[in-house]
Design a protein around this motif. Structure first.
Motif, PDB file in Angstrom:
ATOM      1  N   GLU A 162       0.866  -1.185   0.000  1.00 45.55           N
ATOM      2  CA  GLU A 162       0.000   0.000   0.000  1.00 45.55           C
ATOM      3  C   GLU A 162       0.900   1.232   0.000  1.00 45.55           C
ATOM      4  OE1 GLU A 162      -1.807   0.745   3.824  1.00 45.55           O
ATOM      5  OE2 GLU A 162      -3.431   1.965   2.981  1.00 45.55           O
ATOM      6  N   PHE A 197       3.873   6.794   4.282  1.00 45.79           N
ATOM      7  CA  PHE A 197       2.433   6.787   4.560  1.00 45.79           C
ATOM      8  C   PHE A 197       2.081   8.125   5.203  1.00 45.79           C
ATOM      9  CE2 PHE A 197      -1.405   4.647   4.214  1.00 45.79           C
ATOM     10  CZ  PHE A 197      -2.199   4.931   5.321  1.00 45.79           C
ATOM     11  N   LYS A 257      -9.417   2.046  -2.118  1.00 46.13           N
ATOM     12  CA  LYS A 257      -9.695   1.600  -0.744  1.00 46.13           C
ATOM     13  C   LYS A 257     -11.060   2.072  -0.282  1.00 46.13           C
ATOM     14  CE  LYS A 257      -7.409   1.658   3.804  1.00 46.13           C
ATOM     15  NZ  LYS A 257      -6.155   2.122   4.476  1.00 46.13           N
ATOM     16  N   PRO A 275      -9.853   3.980   7.706  1.00 44.10           N
ATOM     17  CA  PRO A 275      -9.779   4.101   9.165  1.00 44.10           C
ATOM     18  C   PRO A 275      -9.378   5.516   9.561  1.00 44.10           C
ATOM     19  CG  PRO A 275      -7.746   3.200   8.342  1.00 44.10           C
ATOM     20  CD  PRO A 275      -8.630   3.432   7.129  1.00 44.10           C
ATOM     21  N   ASN A 327      -3.738   9.337  12.013  1.00 44.47           N
ATOM     22  CA  ASN A 327      -4.193   8.572  10.856  1.00 44.47           C
ATOM     23  C   ASN A 327      -5.305   9.402  10.209  1.00 44.47           C
ATOM     24  OD1 ASN A 327      -5.441   7.047   8.900  1.00 44.47           O
ATOM     25  ND2 ASN A 327      -4.806   5.132   9.861  1.00 44.47           N
ATOM     26  N   GLU A 349      -6.598   9.351   7.158  1.00 43.98           N
ATOM     27  CA  GLU A 349      -7.094   8.828   5.877  1.00 43.98           C
ATOM     28  C   GLU A 349      -8.472   9.389   5.540  1.00 43.98           C
ATOM     29  OE1 GLU A 349      -5.396   4.430   6.577  1.00 43.98           O
ATOM     30  OE2 GLU A 349      -5.992   4.845   4.533  1.00 43.98           O
ATOM     31  N   CYS A 367      -5.308  -2.726   3.100  1.00 46.71           N
ATOM     32  CA  CYS A 367      -5.091  -2.476   4.515  1.00 46.71           C
ATOM     33  C   CYS A 367      -6.318  -2.644   5.393  1.00 46.71           C
ATOM     34  CB  CYS A 367      -4.458  -1.099   4.701  1.00 46.71           C
ATOM     35  SG  CYS A 367      -3.555  -0.996   6.247  1.00 46.71           S
ATOM     36  N   ASN A 368      -6.981  -1.538   5.764  1.00 46.98           N
ATOM     37  CA  ASN A 368      -8.114  -1.667   6.689  1.00 46.98           C
ATOM     38  C   ASN A 368      -9.261  -2.476   6.094  1.00 46.98           C
ATOM     39  OD1 ASN A 368     -10.698  -0.298   8.274  1.00 46.98           O
ATOM     40  ND2 ASN A 368      -8.836  -0.431   9.498  1.00 46.98           N
ATOM     41  N   ARG A 419      -9.067  -5.281   5.024  1.00 51.88           N
ATOM     42  CA  ARG A 419      -8.891  -6.670   5.451  1.00 51.88           C
ATOM     43  C   ARG A 419      -9.567  -6.957   6.791  1.00 51.88           C
ATOM     44  NH1 ARG A 419      -4.384  -4.122   7.385  1.00 51.88           N
ATOM     45  NH2 ARG A 419      -3.110  -4.985   9.068  1.00 51.88           N
ATOM     46  N   ARG A 420      -9.881  -5.922   7.538  1.00 56.30           N
ATOM     47  CA  ARG A 420     -10.516  -6.130   8.845  1.00 56.30           C
ATOM     48  C   ARG A 420     -12.035  -6.314   8.729  1.00 56.30           C
ATOM     49  NH1 ARG A 420      -6.446  -4.980  12.422  1.00 56.30           N
ATOM     50  NH2 ARG A 420      -4.799  -3.672  11.550  1.00 56.30           N
ATOM     51  N   ASN A 432      -0.186  -0.591   5.672  1.00 55.08           N
ATOM     52  CA  ASN A 432       0.667   0.242   6.527  1.00 55.08           C
ATOM     53  C   ASN A 432       0.013   0.212   7.902  1.00 55.08           C
ATOM     54  OD1 ASN A 432       2.709   2.392   4.880  1.00 55.08           O
ATOM     55  ND2 ASN A 432       1.128   1.455   3.641  1.00 55.08           N
ATOM     56  N   THR A 433       0.540  -0.616   8.806  1.00 52.06           N
ATOM     57  CA  THR A 433      -0.128  -0.839  10.089  1.00 52.06           C
ATOM     58  C   THR A 433       0.818  -0.530  11.242  1.00 52.06           C
ATOM     59  OG1 THR A 433      -1.531  -2.533   9.104  1.00 52.06           O
ATOM     60  CG2 THR A 433      -1.290  -2.578  11.505  1.00 52.06           C
ATOM     61  N   PRO A 434       0.560   0.573  11.942  1.00 49.58           N
ATOM     62  CA  PRO A 434       1.422   0.911  13.084  1.00 49.58           C
ATOM     63  C   PRO A 434       1.369  -0.154  14.166  1.00 49.58           C
ATOM     64  CG  PRO A 434       0.061   2.774  12.416  1.00 49.58           C
ATOM     65  CD  PRO A 434      -0.446   1.591  11.673  1.00 49.58           C
ATOM     66  N   ASN A 476      -1.454   1.626  18.563  1.00 50.70           N
ATOM     67  CA  ASN A 476      -2.715   2.317  18.254  1.00 50.70           C
ATOM     68  C   ASN A 476      -2.981   3.314  19.379  1.00 50.70           C
ATOM     69  OD1 ASN A 476      -5.346   3.152  17.975  1.00 50.70           O
ATOM     70  ND2 ASN A 476      -6.083   1.172  17.194  1.00 50.70           N
TER      71      ASN A 476
END
Ligand code: ING
Length: 323
Positions: free
Chosen positions: A47, A53, A127, A131, A144, A146, A172-173, A175-176, A197-199, A202
């Motif tokens: 991504e 990012f 996308k 999130p 974040n 976005e 990315c998100n 997928r949740r 891109n997942t920190p 959180n």
């Protein structure tokens, strides 16, 4: 003869804020060449593979913000990637920030494309599940944004035939949300690429920080198994401008098993020869949609934007005194 597709998942390490697009593209080309040398038919980049990012930062200057977006692909700084892939005869997936001027409007998307071994763009996804938030959270160590920087994707979850496979994309998100993969599976997807891109932290839920990798793998492995598909998860990994991000780039079989896994937080290629016909035992039996799904019993979830609990009654009210 089984349909084999050798897939290279090309994890990116951090991309610095002042790293040029050309530098980023050169890193992708290096992994592309490595993949070709290992016999890959398809290379999956992550991504926002061309830039840091940037939703992790509050960017006030609109010109600076737009500088992270591509107005067309290929373009001057990405054409070398397209040309090298075509020369090597390798298809690829590429995540990027897209500035779209369509029908007199300008919109911004977190997008990804599938490019054929001949260098043609076969499909594009924007996308859908964004999130984060619109407003800057000044008390957070990073943002974040976005919802501030991107529009919700308007192309839906589509699938395309490429290199003897039915392929899909989510980002990315996405997928949740199980609906993402189920939508792609209903579109016949046998292989789905997910850049992320997942920190590792959180800021709103530090109590979940020890679960970041587990939740990530849970999403991908359940998606693969419950939809009978190969899933290729590709990270932007490592500490990027102060934000430590998950690695764990992996290739997951329709069984849900991880068959290739990155070991570093840097540019790293993981490769697996995927037997596409492994999907059939799941799609034709365990998860035979035609035979086993009973859609007439599923609540009409289209348009349902919130969970609807049953009404409280004397019997089931939490305050009801024990009889
Ligand atoms: N990043 C994160 C992701 O979905 C996130 C945001 C992390 C949301 C953890 C919820 C929990 O992996 C992107 N870019 O979507």
């Amino acid at each position: 003869m089984p349909r084999y597709l050798t897939v290279g998942a090309a994890q990116s390490g951090p991309i610095g804020r002042h790293e040029s697009r050309r530098d980023a593209v050169d890193r992708l080309i290096a992994m592309l060449r490595q993949a070709a040398a290992q016999g890959c038919d398809l290379v999956a980049f992550t991504e926002c593979a061309l830039t840091p990012f940037f939703p992790h930062w509050h960017i006030q200057d609109p010109l600076e913000l737009d500088s992270y977006f591509e107005t067309e692909l290929p373009n001057d700084h990405t054409r070398p990637l397209f040309d090298e892939a075509a020369r090597l005869g390798v298809g690829f997936h590429l995540g990027f920030a897209e500035l779209a001027r369509e029908n007199g409007t300008t919109r911004h998307f977190n997008s990804a494309i599938l490019v054929s071994p001949a260098g043609q763009i076969v499909g594009k996804f924007r996308k859908i599940h964004l999130p984060g938030y619109r407003e800057v959270h000044h008390n957070h160590p990073f943002q974040n944004l976005e919802k501030r920087y991107f529009d919700v994707g308007d192309l839906g979850f589509r699938t395309w035939r490429m290199q003897s496979a039915v392929m899909g994309i989510c980002i990315c998100n996405d997928r949740r949300w199980p609906e993402s993969f189920r939508s792609l599976a209903l579109g016949g997807a046998e292989l789905v690429v997910v850049g992320y891109n997942t920190p590792l932290n959180n800021p709103d839920h530090p109590e979940m920080d020890h679960l970041v990798s587990f939740h990530h793998q849970l999403c991908l492995q359940s998606a693969a198994y419950q939809n009978g598909m190969w899933v290729v998860g590709v990270a932007k990994a490592g500490e990027e401008e102060g934000v430590r991000q998950l690695g764990g780039t992996s290739i997951i079989a329709p069984s849900g098993e991880i068959v290739a896994l990155a070991q570093t937080f840097e540019d790293e290629l993981v490769v697996h020869q995927c037997n596409l016909d492994a999907v059939h035992a799941y799609k034709n039996d365990i998860f035979n949609f035609a035979a086993n799904r009973q859609t007439q019993h599923y609540q009409a979830i289209t348009g349902q934007t919130a969970a609807i609990a049953p009404p409280l009654t004397e019997e089931n009210s939490p305050d009801a005194s024990p009889s």
